[in-house]
Design a protein around this motif. Structure first.
Motif, PDB file in Angstrom:
ATOM      1  N   ALA A  18       0.842  -1.205   0.000  1.00  0.00           N
ATOM      2  CA  ALA A  18       0.000   0.000   0.000  1.00  0.00           C
ATOM      3  C   ALA A  18       0.873   1.251   0.000  1.00  0.00           C
ATOM      4  O   ALA A  18       0.602   2.206  -0.736  1.00  0.00           O
ATOM      5  CB  ALA A  18      -0.939  -0.012   1.205  1.00  0.00           C
ATOM      6  N   LYS A  19       1.919   1.248   0.804  1.00  0.00           N
ATOM      7  CA  LYS A  19       2.826   2.398   0.863  1.00  0.00           C
ATOM      8  C   LYS A  19       3.494   2.625  -0.497  1.00  0.00           C
ATOM      9  O   LYS A  19       3.609   3.751  -0.961  1.00  0.00           O
ATOM     10  CB  LYS A  19       3.882   2.184   1.945  1.00  0.00           C
ATOM     11  N   HIS A  58      10.911   6.738  -7.679  1.00  0.00           N
ATOM     12  CA  HIS A  58       9.665   5.965  -7.648  1.00  0.00           C
ATOM     13  C   HIS A  58       9.907   4.511  -8.042  1.00  0.00           C
ATOM     14  O   HIS A  58       9.341   3.600  -7.428  1.00  0.00           O
ATOM     15  CB  HIS A  58       8.614   6.605  -8.556  1.00  0.00           C
ATOM     16  N   LEU A  59      10.764   4.289  -9.016  1.00  0.00           N
ATOM     17  CA  LEU A  59      11.112   2.914  -9.402  1.00  0.00           C
ATOM     18  C   LEU A  59      11.801   2.203  -8.239  1.00  0.00           C
ATOM     19  O   LEU A  59      11.531   1.027  -7.976  1.00  0.00           O
ATOM     20  CB  LEU A  59      12.013   2.910 -10.638  1.00  0.00           C
ATOM     21  N   LYS A  60      12.665   2.918  -7.528  1.00  0.00           N
ATOM     22  CA  LYS A  60      13.356   2.343  -6.367  1.00  0.00           C
ATOM     23  C   LYS A  60      12.347   1.908  -5.309  1.00  0.00           C
ATOM     24  O   LYS A  60      12.452   0.812  -4.748  1.00  0.00           O
ATOM     25  CB  LYS A  60      14.330   3.373  -5.789  1.00  0.00           C
ATOM     26  N   GLU A  61      11.353   2.743  -5.030  1.00  0.00           N
ATOM     27  CA  GLU A  61      10.328   2.414  -4.028  1.00  0.00           C
ATOM     28  C   GLU A  61       9.539   1.173  -4.436  1.00  0.00           C
ATOM     29  O   GLU A  61       9.281   0.284  -3.616  1.00  0.00           O
ATOM     30  CB  GLU A  61       9.375   3.596  -3.820  1.00  0.00           C
ATOM     31  N   LEU A  62       9.149   1.102  -5.699  1.00  0.00           N
ATOM     32  CA  LEU A  62       8.396  -0.060  -6.191  1.00  0.00           C
ATOM     33  C   LEU A  62       9.251  -1.322  -6.159  1.00  0.00           C
ATOM     34  O   LEU A  62       8.759  -2.402  -5.834  1.00  0.00           O
ATOM     35  CB  LEU A  62       7.879   0.206  -7.604  1.00  0.00           C
ATOM     36  N   LEU A  67       7.323  -5.044  -5.953  1.00  0.00           N
ATOM     37  CA  LEU A  67       6.282  -5.041  -6.977  1.00  0.00           C
ATOM     38  C   LEU A  67       6.845  -5.054  -8.389  1.00  0.00           C
ATOM     39  O   LEU A  67       6.165  -5.484  -9.321  1.00  0.00           O
ATOM     40  CB  LEU A  67       5.352  -3.840  -6.789  1.00  0.00           C
ATOM     41  N   ILE A  68       8.068  -4.560  -8.554  1.00  0.00           N
ATOM     42  CA  ILE A  68       8.725  -4.610  -9.864  1.00  0.00           C
ATOM     43  C   ILE A  68      10.123  -5.176  -9.685  1.00  0.00           C
ATOM     44  O   ILE A  68      10.631  -5.285  -8.575  1.00  0.00           O
ATOM     45  CB  ILE A  68       8.793  -3.222 -10.554  1.00  0.00           C
ATOM     46  N   GLN A  69      10.722  -5.532 -10.798  1.00  0.00           N
ATOM     47  CA  GLN A  69      12.108  -5.975 -10.796  1.00  0.00           C
ATOM     48  C   GLN A  69      12.811  -5.319 -11.971  1.00  0.00           C
ATOM     49  O   GLN A  69      12.176  -4.981 -12.967  1.00  0.00           O
ATOM     50  CB  GLN A  69      12.213  -7.494 -10.841  1.00  0.00           C
ATOM     51  N   GLY A  70      14.098  -5.115 -11.805  1.00  0.00           N
ATOM     52  CA  GLY A  70      14.891  -4.500 -12.849  1.00  0.00           C
ATOM     53  C   GLY A  70      16.068  -5.377 -13.204  1.00  0.00           C
ATOM     54  O   GLY A  70      16.592  -6.110 -12.362  1.00  0.00           O
ATOM     55  N   GLU A  71      16.461  -5.284 -14.454  1.00  0.00           N
ATOM     56  CA  GLU A  71      17.589  -6.073 -14.944  1.00  0.00           C
ATOM     57  C   GLU A  71      18.484  -5.149 -15.757  1.00  0.00           C
ATOM     58  O   GLU A  71      18.000  -4.442 -16.645  1.00  0.00           O
ATOM     59  CB  GLU A  71      17.058  -7.208 -15.830  1.00  0.00           C
ATOM     60  N   ILE A  72      19.754  -5.134 -15.417  1.00  0.00           N
ATOM     61  CA  ILE A  72      20.694  -4.263 -16.119  1.00  0.00           C
ATOM     62  C   ILE A  72      21.085  -4.903 -17.435  1.00  0.00           C
ATOM     63  O   ILE A  72      21.522  -6.046 -17.482  1.00  0.00           O
ATOM     64  CB  ILE A  72      21.941  -3.984 -15.265  1.00  0.00           C
ATOM     65  N   LYS A  88       0.531 -11.935  -5.117  1.00  0.00           N
ATOM     66  CA  LYS A  88       0.416 -11.891  -3.660  1.00  0.00           C
ATOM     67  C   LYS A  88      -0.283 -10.602  -3.229  1.00  0.00           C
ATOM     68  O   LYS A  88      -1.167 -10.624  -2.369  1.00  0.00           O
ATOM     69  CB  LYS A  88       1.809 -11.981  -3.033  1.00  0.00           C
ATOM     70  N   ALA A  89       0.103  -9.478  -3.827  1.00  0.00           N
ATOM     71  CA  ALA A  89      -0.532  -8.195  -3.514  1.00  0.00           C
ATOM     72  C   ALA A  89      -2.015  -8.233  -3.861  1.00  0.00           C
ATOM     73  O   ALA A  89      -2.857  -7.763  -3.076  1.00  0.00           O
ATOM     74  CB  ALA A  89       0.160  -7.056  -4.269  1.00  0.00           C
ATOM     75  N   GLN A  90      -2.363  -8.788  -5.013  1.00  0.00           N
ATOM     76  CA  GLN A  90      -3.769  -8.904  -5.407  1.00  0.00           C
ATOM     77  C   GLN A  90      -4.557  -9.680  -4.355  1.00  0.00           C
ATOM     78  O   GLN A  90      -5.660  -9.282  -3.974  1.00  0.00           O
ATOM     79  CB  GLN A  90      -3.897  -9.606  -6.766  1.00  0.00           C
TER      80      GLN A  90
END
Length: 108
Positions: A18-19, A58-62, A67-72, A88-90
């Protein structure tokens, strides 16, 4: 010594999600990513009317919320929704919002 939480793990997890979603830019990012399998930072930045540094925050917070993942992919970073955590969030939000608080008799 770390203080033990007074809340159960599910409650802590739900509050964390939620945050992470408690800002319109983050909701917009999630909506943008939901329409794609993956996308790059530049694509996300072009979609939002905010500075690159703000998009990064914002991407860092997510990402920290899971909730998200990043790939370099040098020199770029590719992002996508973390499907396991999104499910899980749903489930957590669904359970929370489907509780029938309004049928309880109360004076307020």
């Amino acid at each position: 010594m770390a203080q033990k939480s007074k809340y159960c793990e599910e409650t802590e997890t739900l509050a964390g999600y939620a945050k992470a979603l408690a800002h319109p830019a983050r909701v917009s990012i999630m909506q943008f990513l939901a329409k794609r399998n993956t996308c790059y930072f530049g694509d996300i930045h072009e979609e939002l009317p905010i500075a690159k540094a703000t998009v990064s925050q914002h991407l860092k917070e997510l990402k920290e919320a899971g909730l998200i993942q990043g790939e370099i992919e040098t020199p770029k970073v590719k992002y996508c929704i973390n499907k396991k955590n999104w499910k899980k969030a749903q489930a957590l939000f669904s359970d929370f919002f489907n509780k029938d608080f309004c049928n309880r008799k109360c004076d307020c």
